[in-house]
Design a protein around this motif. Sequence first.
Motif, PDB file in Angstrom:
ATOM      1  N   TYR A 104     -28.652  45.754 -20.783  1.00 15.89           N
ATOM      2  CA  TYR A 104     -28.682  45.975 -19.181  1.00 15.89           C
ATOM      3  C   TYR A 104     -27.711  44.942 -18.615  1.00 15.89           C
ATOM      4  O   TYR A 104     -27.192  44.495 -17.454  1.00 15.89           O
ATOM      5  CB  TYR A 104     -29.632  45.530 -18.671  1.00 15.89           C
ATOM      6  N   ALA A 105     -27.349  43.368 -19.937  1.00 11.88           N
ATOM      7  CA  ALA A 105     -26.894  42.290 -19.226  1.00 11.88           C
ATOM      8  C   ALA A 105     -25.599  42.401 -19.517  1.00 11.88           C
ATOM      9  O   ALA A 105     -24.819  42.367 -18.614  1.00 11.88           O
ATOM     10  CB  ALA A 105     -27.044  41.486 -20.560  1.00 11.88           C
ATOM     11  N   ILE A 106     -25.311  43.629 -20.189  1.00 12.37           N
ATOM     12  CA  ILE A 106     -23.529  44.104 -19.868  1.00 12.37           C
ATOM     13  C   ILE A 106     -23.834  44.661 -18.757  1.00 12.37           C
ATOM     14  O   ILE A 106     -22.289  44.770 -18.276  1.00 12.37           O
ATOM     15  CB  ILE A 106     -23.338  45.159 -21.112  1.00 12.37           C
ATOM     16  N   ALA A 107     -24.560  45.371 -18.195  1.00 16.18           N
ATOM     17  CA  ALA A 107     -24.129  46.538 -16.428  1.00 16.18           C
ATOM     18  C   ALA A 107     -24.409  45.427 -15.545  1.00 16.18           C
ATOM     19  O   ALA A 107     -23.931  45.625 -14.848  1.00 16.18           O
ATOM     20  CB  ALA A 107     -24.835  47.380 -16.539  1.00 16.18           C
ATOM     21  N   PHE A 108     -25.386  45.126 -15.318  1.00 17.88           N
ATOM     22  CA  PHE A 108     -26.032  44.127 -14.887  1.00 17.88           C
ATOM     23  C   PHE A 108     -25.958  42.329 -14.420  1.00 17.88           C
ATOM     24  O   PHE A 108     -25.540  41.904 -13.516  1.00 17.88           O
ATOM     25  CB  PHE A 108     -27.655  44.313 -14.325  1.00 17.88           C
ATOM     26  N   GLY A 109     -25.826  42.525 -15.911  1.00 22.45           N
ATOM     27  CA  GLY A 109     -25.567  40.860 -15.725  1.00 22.45           C
ATOM     28  C   GLY A 109     -26.747  39.757 -16.339  1.00 22.45           C
ATOM     29  O   GLY A 109     -27.209  40.553 -16.034  1.00 22.45           O
ATOM     30  N   ALA A 110     -26.815  39.228 -16.793  1.00 25.70           N
ATOM     31  CA  ALA A 110     -28.080  38.411 -17.027  1.00 25.70           C
ATOM     32  C   ALA A 110     -28.124  37.095 -16.096  1.00 25.70           C
ATOM     33  O   ALA A 110     -29.873  37.097 -16.942  1.00 25.70           O
ATOM     34  CB  ALA A 110     -27.713  37.969 -18.750  1.00 25.70           C
ATOM     35  N   GLY A 111     -27.629  36.727 -16.540  1.00 31.56           N
ATOM     36  CA  GLY A 111     -28.014  35.700 -15.006  1.00 31.56           C
ATOM     37  C   GLY A 111     -28.546  34.614 -15.407  1.00 31.56           C
ATOM     38  O   GLY A 111     -28.273  33.891 -16.750  1.00 31.56           O
ATOM     39  N   ASP A 112     -29.835  34.204 -15.237  1.00 30.40           N
ATOM     40  CA  ASP A 112     -31.145  32.714 -15.953  1.00 30.40           C
ATOM     41  C   ASP A 112     -31.403  33.423 -17.219  1.00 30.40           C
ATOM     42  O   ASP A 112     -31.890  33.106 -18.285  1.00 30.40           O
ATOM     43  CB  ASP A 112     -31.650  32.033 -15.353  1.00 30.40           C
ATOM     44  N   ALA A 113     -31.407  34.706 -17.360  1.00 26.93           N
ATOM     45  CA  ALA A 113     -32.702  35.392 -18.284  1.00 26.93           C
ATOM     46  C   ALA A 113     -32.167  34.876 -19.844  1.00 26.93           C
ATOM     47  O   ALA A 113     -30.802  35.024 -19.857  1.00 26.93           O
ATOM     48  CB  ALA A 113     -32.651  37.159 -17.956  1.00 26.93           C
ATOM     49  N   CYS A 114     -32.736  35.600 -21.254  1.00 25.09           N
ATOM     50  CA  CYS A 114     -31.919  35.604 -21.910  1.00 25.09           C
ATOM     51  C   CYS A 114     -31.585  37.320 -22.671  1.00 25.09           C
ATOM     52  O   CYS A 114     -32.368  38.018 -22.071  1.00 25.09           O
ATOM     53  CB  CYS A 114     -32.706  34.943 -23.101  1.00 25.09           C
ATOM     54  N   VAL A 115     -30.937  37.054 -23.397  1.00 28.99           N
ATOM     55  CA  VAL A 115     -30.320  38.683 -24.263  1.00 28.99           C
ATOM     56  C   VAL A 115     -31.452  38.783 -25.531  1.00 28.99           C
ATOM     57  O   VAL A 115     -31.328  37.873 -26.217  1.00 28.99           O
ATOM     58  CB  VAL A 115     -28.856  38.665 -24.215  1.00 28.99           C
ATOM     59  N   ASP A 116     -31.608  39.903 -25.286  1.00 30.74           N
ATOM     60  CA  ASP A 116     -32.642  40.231 -26.337  1.00 30.74           C
ATOM     61  C   ASP A 116     -31.334  40.619 -27.141  1.00 30.74           C
ATOM     62  O   ASP A 116     -30.740  41.912 -27.283  1.00 30.74           O
ATOM     63  CB  ASP A 116     -33.262  41.731 -26.009  1.00 30.74           C
ATOM     64  N   VAL A 117     -31.764  40.673 -28.498  1.00 38.25           N
ATOM     65  CA  VAL A 117     -30.297  41.102 -29.475  1.00 38.25           C
ATOM     66  C   VAL A 117     -31.127  41.520 -30.632  1.00 38.25           C
ATOM     67  O   VAL A 117     -30.570  41.325 -32.129  1.00 38.25           O
ATOM     68  CB  VAL A 117     -29.568  39.476 -30.577  1.00 38.25           C
ATOM     69  N   GLY A 118     -32.172  42.183 -30.467  1.00 35.06           N
ATOM     70  CA  GLY A 118     -32.663  42.492 -31.605  1.00 35.06           C
ATOM     71  C   GLY A 118     -32.330  44.480 -31.841  1.00 35.06           C
ATOM     72  O   GLY A 118     -31.608  44.526 -30.941  1.00 35.06           O
ATOM     73  N   ALA A 119     -33.171  44.738 -33.188  1.00 40.91           N
ATOM     74  CA  ALA A 119     -32.651  46.162 -33.802  1.00 40.91           C
ATOM     75  C   ALA A 119     -32.610  46.712 -32.803  1.00 40.91           C
ATOM     76  O   ALA A 119     -31.215  48.033 -32.063  1.00 40.91           O
ATOM     77  CB  ALA A 119     -32.694  46.795 -34.795  1.00 40.91           C
ATOM     78  N   GLY A 120     -33.243  47.294 -31.748  1.00 39.33           N
ATOM     79  CA  GLY A 120     -32.813  48.089 -30.842  1.00 39.33           C
ATOM     80  C   GLY A 120     -32.747  48.587 -29.222  1.00 39.33           C
ATOM     81  O   GLY A 120     -31.484  48.845 -29.048  1.00 39.33           O
ATOM     82  N   SER A 121     -31.985  46.651 -29.093  1.00 36.70           N
ATOM     83  CA  SER A 121     -31.435  46.603 -28.229  1.00 36.70           C
ATOM     84  C   SER A 121     -29.933  46.949 -28.901  1.00 36.70           C
ATOM     85  O   SER A 121     -28.209  46.911 -27.876  1.00 36.70           O
ATOM     86  CB  SER A 121     -31.201  45.203 -27.249  1.00 36.70           C
ATOM     87  N   ILE A 122     -29.689  46.317 -29.880  1.00 38.64           N
ATOM     88  CA  ILE A 122     -28.133  46.547 -30.033  1.00 38.64           C
ATOM     89  C   ILE A 122     -28.095  48.307 -30.210  1.00 38.64           C
ATOM     90  O   ILE A 122     -27.056  49.182 -29.999  1.00 38.64           O
ATOM     91  CB  ILE A 122     -28.206  46.029 -31.600  1.00 38.64           C
ATOM     92  N   LEU A 123     -28.789  49.170 -30.890  1.00 37.16           N
ATOM     93  CA  LEU A 123     -28.536  49.898 -30.784  1.00 37.16           C
ATOM     94  C   LEU A 123     -28.585  51.122 -29.729  1.00 37.16           C
ATOM     95  O   LEU A 123     -27.706  51.640 -29.822  1.00 37.16           O
ATOM     96  CB  LEU A 123     -29.818  51.021 -32.043  1.00 37.16           C
ATOM     97  N   ALA A 124     -29.267  50.450 -28.923  1.00 37.01           N
ATOM     98  CA  ALA A 124     -29.121  50.891 -27.445  1.00 37.01           C
ATOM     99  C   ALA A 124     -27.980  51.115 -26.365  1.00 37.01           C
ATOM    100  O   ALA A 124     -27.043  52.310 -26.289  1.00 37.01           O
ATOM    101  CB  ALA A 124     -30.558  51.204 -26.219  1.00 37.01           C
ATOM    102  N   ALA A 125     -27.030  49.348 -27.171  1.00 35.11           N
ATOM    103  CA  ALA A 125     -25.706  49.170 -26.366  1.00 35.11           C
ATOM    104  C   ALA A 125     -25.098  50.084 -26.586  1.00 35.11           C
ATOM    105  O   ALA A 125     -23.781  50.676 -26.642  1.00 35.11           O
ATOM    106  CB  ALA A 125     -25.504  47.886 -25.960  1.00 35.11           C
ATOM    107  N   PHE A 126     -24.926  50.648 -28.367  1.00 34.05           N
ATOM    108  CA  PHE A 126     -23.850  51.316 -29.177  1.00 34.05           C
ATOM    109  C   PHE A 126     -24.033  52.673 -28.803  1.00 34.05           C
ATOM    110  O   PHE A 126     -23.016  53.230 -28.514  1.00 34.05           O
ATOM    111  CB  PHE A 126     -24.694  50.759 -30.605  1.00 34.05           C
ATOM    112  N   ALA A 127     -25.515  53.557 -28.408  1.00 35.12           N
ATOM    113  CA  ALA A 127     -24.627  54.548 -27.859  1.00 35.12           C
ATOM    114  C   ALA A 127     -24.575  54.959 -26.892  1.00 35.12           C
ATOM    115  O   ALA A 127     -23.875  55.949 -26.930  1.00 35.12           O
ATOM    116  CB  ALA A 127     -26.673  55.243 -28.037  1.00 35.12           C
TER     117      ALA A 127
END
Length: 92
Positions: A13-36
């Motif tokens: 979501y951060a790559i596609a739309f930007g994070a703005g003031d939000a924090c970016v989740d760097v958990g395994a699920g988030s990394i695997l979804a971006a990699f997929a």
Amino acid sequence: MFTTCTETVSILYAIAFGAGDACVDVGAGSILAAFAAFMVLVVIAQFLARKLWAKLTQSQPHASPEPTMSENDHPFSDDPNYRDSAIRRSKR
């Protein structure tokens, strides 16, 4: 220095739309979804590149007239009964 996050977004979501003031989740699920998603884009790009390369390297057939042979125009004249004939049985 560190602020409290009120919203957390995934890496994709951060790559596609930007994070703005939000924090970016760097958990395994988030990394695997971006990699997929990245792998899907790579497969699509390879497919399109191969199609484009095949289209670019494809040779265009040239329309050349077929050679016509007249009645007196023979590629060879040979007697099949002759011992050293070009056309003969393999067993003698």
